[in-house]
Enzyme design. Sequence first.
Site, PDB file in Angstrom:
ATOM      1  N   THR A  90      25.630  22.366  33.057  1.00 52.78           N
ATOM      2  CA  THR A  90      26.794  22.492  33.933  1.00 52.78           C
ATOM      3  C   THR A  90      26.545  23.622  34.909  1.00 52.78           C
ATOM      4  O   THR A  90      25.649  24.440  34.714  1.00 52.78           O
ATOM      5  CB  THR A  90      28.089  22.772  33.142  1.00 52.78           C
ATOM      6  N   THR A  91      27.347  23.663  35.958  1.00 60.75           N
ATOM      7  CA  THR A  91      27.383  24.812  36.854  1.00 60.75           C
ATOM      8  C   THR A  91      28.828  25.060  37.241  1.00 60.75           C
ATOM      9  O   THR A  91      29.511  24.144  37.707  1.00 60.75           O
ATOM     10  CB  THR A  91      26.559  24.567  38.139  1.00 60.75           C
TER      11      THR A  91
END
Length: 245
Positions: free
Chosen positions: A51-52
């Site tokens: 994820t970011t």
Amino acid sequence: MRTPMHDSNSEFSSTVDQLADDPNPYDPELGSLPQNDLSRADLENVNKTGTTTIGITTADGVVIATDMRASLGGRFVSNKNVQKVEQIHPTGALTLVGSVGGAQSFIASLRAEVNLYEARRGETMSINALANLAGNFARGGPFFAIHPILGGVDEEGSHVFSIDPAGGVMEDDYTVTGSGMQLAYGHLEQSYEDGLSNEEAMTIAARGIKSAVERDTGSGNGVFLCEITDEGVDIHGHNDFDEVL
């Protein structure tokens, strides 16, 4: 004077026997924080989950951006349309990073505590207090492998906090978590400046997410943008980056 005799099988005698082992039977029962059994490897592994997420303070409030991909170990895409930011406060939101179950439970618990605080005190919890509560929950609770961003606005201004897996709470003008953090940080270091508007920050945050999804296999499929002001929280998703850039 005769000592009264009681039937050993009576309900009264049973109660007496139960209280005999408790030196202070009338003291209030005290609760305890739940404990987890996370190892150092578990804590270090959280950033390997795909994820970011980005949080930026602005002159208008706070902007949070996340990608939309859920993956298994960053190798297999399990969902392409995940909302990784949730409102948990009238003027605050939290991202989902790490274990999905742990993050969802974490958000539900914090949201409940915010509602209880307001019901009991007749006022809204400050974002600083919410950040400290989040850190205490992460430190002692059963919320497996999480590293969220908390963003919000209160009487003291705009706030962005990173809550690490061990319960550390760090406030900054902007922060990034997740497997694409190094790629997104590179863009933010060049683009962030004091006094940004929410509109300018949303463009910067979206570009940071796009930079991450170009190279990080655990991030992708679009961007969710969360705009926070003293009037509330607005969250909207975009599968195409051209819609926001």
